[in-house]
Design an enzyme around this catalytic site. Structure first.
Site, short mmCIF file in Angstrom:
data_model
loop_
_atom_site.label_atom_id
_atom_site.label_comp_id
_atom_site.label_asym_id
_atom_site.label_seq_id
_atom_site.Cartn_x
_atom_site.Cartn_y
_atom_site.Cartn_z
N TYR A 469 24.49 24.36 21.65
CA TYR A 469 25.23 23.46 22.36
C TYR A 469 26.29 24.19 23.46
CZ TYR A 469 24.11 19.94 19.01
OH TYR A 469 23.49 18.78 18.23
C1 LIG Z 1 17.70 16.78 24.76
C2 LIG Z 1 18.28 17.60 23.88
C3 LIG Z 1 18.10 17.44 22.43
C4 LIG Z 1 18.62 18.58 21.56
N1 LIG Z 1 18.50 18.48 20.21
C5 LIG Z 1 18.85 19.47 19.37
C6 LIG Z 1 18.78 19.45 18.11
O1 LIG Z 1 18.18 18.32 17.55
N2 LIG Z 1 19.01 20.50 17.25
C7 LIG Z 1 19.53 21.80 17.75
O2 LIG Z 1 19.71 22.57 17.04
N3 LIG Z 1 19.56 21.72 19.37
C8 LIG Z 1 19.25 20.66 20.11
N4 LIG Z 1 19.47 20.72 21.26
C9 LIG Z 1 19.94 22.29 21.92
C10 LIG Z 1 18.66 22.94 22.00
O3 LIG Z 1 18.34 23.69 20.41
C11 LIG Z 1 18.97 24.31 22.74
O4 LIG Z 1 19.17 23.85 24.18
C12 LIG Z 1 17.87 25.15 22.82
O5 LIG Z 1 18.28 26.56 23.36
C13 LIG Z 1 16.75 24.96 24.06
O6 LIG Z 1 15.51 25.65 23.80
P1 LIG Z 1 14.83 25.62 25.29
O7 LIG Z 1 13.72 27.05 25.05
O8 LIG Z 1 14.46 24.45 25.28
O9 LIG Z 1 15.87 26.03 26.28
P2 LIG Z 1 16.00 27.45 27.45
O10 LIG Z 1 16.75 26.67 28.34
O11 LIG Z 1 14.66 27.68 27.87
O12 LIG Z 1 16.66 28.52 26.60
C14 LIG Z 1 18.00 28.52 26.08
C15 LIG Z 1 18.50 29.85 26.02
O13 LIG Z 1 17.63 30.59 25.30
C16 LIG Z 1 17.09 31.80 26.14
N5 LIG Z 1 15.55 31.79 26.01
C17 LIG Z 1 14.77 30.89 26.09
N6 LIG Z 1 13.60 31.21 25.56
C18 LIG Z 1 14.04 32.67 25.52
C19 LIG Z 1 12.75 33.93 25.07
N7 LIG Z 1 11.43 33.62 24.87
N8 LIG Z 1 13.27 35.14 24.76
C20 LIG Z 1 14.61 35.25 24.99
N9 LIG Z 1 15.19 34.40 25.42
C21 LIG Z 1 15.10 33.00 25.34
C22 LIG Z 1 17.26 31.37 27.56
O14 LIG Z 1 17.31 32.35 28.38
C23 LIG Z 1 18.56 30.53 27.17
O15 LIG Z 1 19.59 31.68 27.23
C24 LIG Z 1 19.01 19.89 21.94
C25 LIG Z 1 19.09 19.94 23.44
C26 LIG Z 1 18.53 18.95 24.51
C27 LIG Z 1 18.74 18.96 25.83
#
Ligand SMILES: Cc1cc2nc3c(=O)[nH]c(=O)nc-3n(C[C@H](O)[C@H](O)[C@H](O)COP(=O)(O)OP(=O)(O)OC[C@H]3O[C@@H](n4cnc5c(N)ncnc54)[C@H](O)[C@@H]3O)c2cc1C
Ligand SMILES: *[C@@H]1O[C@H](CO)[C@@H](O)[C@H](O)[C@H]1NC(C)=O
Ligand SMILES: *[C@@H]1O[C@H](CO)[C@@H](O)[C@H](O)[C@H]1NC(C)=O
Ligand SMILES: *[C@@H]1O[C@H](CO)[C@@H](O)[C@H](O)[C@H]1NC(C)=O
Ligand SMILES: *[C@@H]1O[C@H](CO)[C@@H](O)[C@H](O)[C@H]1NC(C)=O
Ligand SMILES: *[C@@H]1O[C@H](CO)[C@@H](O)[C@H](O)[C@H]1NC(C)=O
Ligand SMILES: *[C@@H]1O[C@H](CO)[C@@H](O)[C@H](O)[C@H]1NC(C)=O
Ligand SMILES: *[C@@H]1O[C@H](CO)[C@@H](O)[C@H](O)[C@H]1NC(C)=O
Ligand SMILES: *[C@@H]1O[C@H](CO)[C@@H](O)[C@H](O)[C@H]1NC(C)=O
Length: 533
Positions: A469
């Protein structure tokens, strides 16, 4: 003091902006040099079709495809100098090496859900590594594992598990579009948290590309780095390619309910009961509480949504014994398959399962904050919280219970430290549709006001927060020069005592701090006495 700090940061930003403008925006040679570097390393591949500069016609759509928060989709949002959309891990290796050689910042994006946009916005020249095409999923029911690449979504993972078995599942988040890469590296939780813990509690291997472009697995990266990328955030350590998961078992039938109450229906009494039992009740049961203010009716709408690893009859029994105040009856509950419960939680139980494969998402402007609750909220305090929420109008709260499996796992087993002793977590949630800086200031401020108001009731020293978050209000450090002192401020909130071990791992694997962002793990401070004196 603060004003000075703020002013000098503005000045620094201004200088960086001028620097960026002069060196890059006018001059296409950076793209040329980068393309040459990439092509030299992979001459047989047609890598130029994977590398975008702002002149390419699909640069904007590629950038926007995984922006999940409209706050970071404006004309003033800082944009990448180059976007790379790798198809293979060799492209990732080359991207790291070429970006490093050219002295640029790298941002890694998998699903793009970062609440502060740190995966695709940087205030220094940066390359965006968009992992959305690296997304294979291999489910192996015989040994109850799955290997998932980071660009896959949680919804795709759930679909693929369901396609092979009706009695297996995986404990990850609720929203299907969330990316594996950020979700798992940052912790990950959903409705199975009380039964099976976090996503990171169910990971058995990983593949990562390190700062030198080497591809490492659990065995070759070692247990320290493998520990760090299960909750410490991937972006400080390298580019994760895939995780290997241990699947969990679920019964063929699970049950759910969703009921809404308002203040007139004895809500304070019911919520007080909820906070006393939600972390102690049968760990097959997870009851989330959403609180939404309604200033026109001067009330609060509280929605209790439940997931239960058993059928409706047993759910009603568990509720009557443990939480009779909510008055749940068989008619409130619905028995269904696990995958239907995923749809129930994320959209609509009648949707086709294929909806989990959709990557479309209509983002709003949004801001999130988080808190941990280790003591009960006094009953009278609830009344003042409701009053404040109605007055602020726009901030919603989501209470997620812990306990169960979460209390059985030690605080340092993974970087995620919020284990035994936590009753529930609060998410502060504000979403809005109005464009512009004024609206943003208004809504973000409302969330901060409620957060301040909650101070007496939440965890202290540190005031803990959930990395996934992401909230830059709790502290930031300078990109490229993240100091230990600044990093400690947000680091201890996200990781408590695990911060120190994360710093050691960071220092070991990325001593030059190539993998850096506003909230990355800093390297150990150099001991001044040792510096050539
Ligand atoms: C609509 C919504 C619902 C959500 N629901 C939940 C939930 O139910 N439970 C929960 O725990 N969380 C929830 N989240 C939060 C979510 O888990 C985090 O935002 C998570 O980091 C998103 O991962 P992403 O790959 O989509 O994000 P990104 O924005 O791609 O990455 C998030 C972070 O991780 C890093 N990162 C991404 N990929 C890699 C990689 N391959 N190697 C190294 N670093 C990397 C990025 O640089 C950034 O710092 C929710 C978020 C949203 C917007
Ligand atoms: C984009 O196009 C302009 C105008 O043709 C050119 O001057 C500039 O160098 C190009 N930029 C890149 C990054 O190729
Ligand atoms: C790309 O380059 C890397 C590093 O030189 C090399 O290991 C890899 O095999 C190359 N991949 C392809 C497909 O050429
Ligand atoms: C972007 O434009 C360059 C020419 O400036 C071209 O070589 C490259 O293939 C284009 N990339 C994509 C992804 O279209
Ligand atoms: C981003 O803004 C552009 C217009 O500038 C719009 O076309 C696009 O749909 C927006 N995308 C998101 C994810 O908000
Ligand atoms: C689901 O599995 C079947 C085979 O059991 C396969 O034909 C189908 O393509 C799979 N669906 C997806 C979306 O993978
Ligand atoms: C509200 O809760 C109280 C106990 O605090 C109880 O005595 C009362 O009957 C309840 N009222 C309603 C309408 O359920
Ligand atoms: C934030 O909101 C509060 C209450 O709505 C208000 O009193 C305060 O002035 C606002 N602060 C800013 C900086 O807008
Ligand atoms: C990095 O941070 C340290 C400590 O805050 C400071 O002394 C140093 O000048 C900074 N270096 C740069 C290049 O900003």
């Amino acid at each position: 003091m603060n004003i000075f700090k703020c002013f000098s940061r503005l000045l620094l930003l201004l200088l960086l902006f001028v620097f960026q403008y002069v060196t890059f925006a006018i001059d296409g040679s950076v793209y040329k040099t980068f393309l040459e570097c990439m092509s030299n390393r992979n001459s047989s591949d047609h890598v130029s079709s994977l590398i975008y500069n702002p002149n390419n016609s699909s640069y904007a759509s590629t950038l926007q495809a995984y922006i999940r928060n409209k706050r970071f989709n404006t004309s003033s949002t800082l944009k990448p100098v180059i976007i790379v959309t790798p198809l293979h891990e060799t492209h990732v290796q080359s991207t790291i090496v070429c970006t490093k050689t050219m002295g640029m910042n790298l941002r890694i994006r998998s699903g793009g859900h970062d609440f502060e946009g740190l995966s695709y916005v940087s205030d220094i020249n940066f390359v965006l590594l968009d992992m959305s095409n690296i997304r294979s999923i291999n489910v192996n029911i015989e040994d109850e594992t799955a290997t998932v690449q980071v660009g896959a979504t949680i919804g795709e993972l759930y679909y693929n598990i369901w396609n092979k078995s009706k009695v297996h599942a995986f404990p990850a988040g609720v929203c299907p579009t969330v990316g594996i890469g950020g979700h798992i590296s940052g912790g990950g939780y959903g409705v199975l948290i009380r039964k099976y813990g976090l996503t990171v509690d169910n990971i058995i291997d990983a593949t990562i590309v390190d700062v030198n472009g080497r591809v490492l697995t659990r065995k070759s990266m070692g247990e320290d780095l493998f520990w760090a990328i299960r909750g410490g955030g991937g972006a400080s350590f390298g580019v994760i390619i895939s995780y290997k998961l241990h699947l969990v078992r679920v019964p063929e039938s699970v049950a759910v309910f969703r009921v809404t109450k308002t203040l007139e229906q004895n809500l304070t009494y019911i919520i007080d009961s909820w906070q006393r039992v939600a972390d102690k009740i049968d760990k097959d049961l997870f009851i989330r509480l959403n609180l939404k203010p309604d200033h026109t009716k001067n009330t609060i709408h509280a929605t209790f949504t439940a997931f239960f690893l058993g059928n409706s009859e047993r759910l009603v029994n568990v509720m009557q014994l443990g939480f009779p105040e909510l008055g749940i009856q068989t008619s409130d509950c619905k028995t269904m398959s696990w995958i239907e419960s995923v749809l129930f939680w994320s959209s609509n139980v009648n949707d086709p399962v294929e909806i989990l494969l959709q990557r479309r998402f209509s983002p709003k402007f949004s801001k999130r904050k988080s808190d941990y609750m280790q003591t009960l909220i006094p009953k009278q305090a609830f009344e003042s919280i409701w009053k404040k929420m109605v007055e602020l109008r726009v901030v919603e709260l989501v209470f997620n219970p812990y306990g169960g499996r979460m209390s059985e796992i030690g605080e340092s087993e993974t970087p995620f430290p919020h284990r035994a002793g936590n009753i529930f977590k609060i998410q502060y949630s504000v979403n809005w549709d109005e464009d512009g800086q004024e609206a943003e200031s208004y809504y973000v401020n409302q969330s901060r006001v409620l957060y301040e108001f909650m101070t007496p009731y939440v965890s202290k020293n540190p005031r803990e927060a959930y990395l996934n978050y992401r909230d830059i209000d709790i502290g930031t450090s300078v990109v490229g020069n993240n100091s230990y002192e600044d990093g400690k401020v947000y680091g201890e909130k996200y990781f408590k005592g695990n911060f120190v071990r994360l710093v050691k791992v960071k220092t070991m694997v990325d001593n030059d701090n190539f993998f850096t962002n506003e909230q990355s793990i800093p390297i150990l401070p150099m001991r001044k006495n040792n510096m050539g004196k």
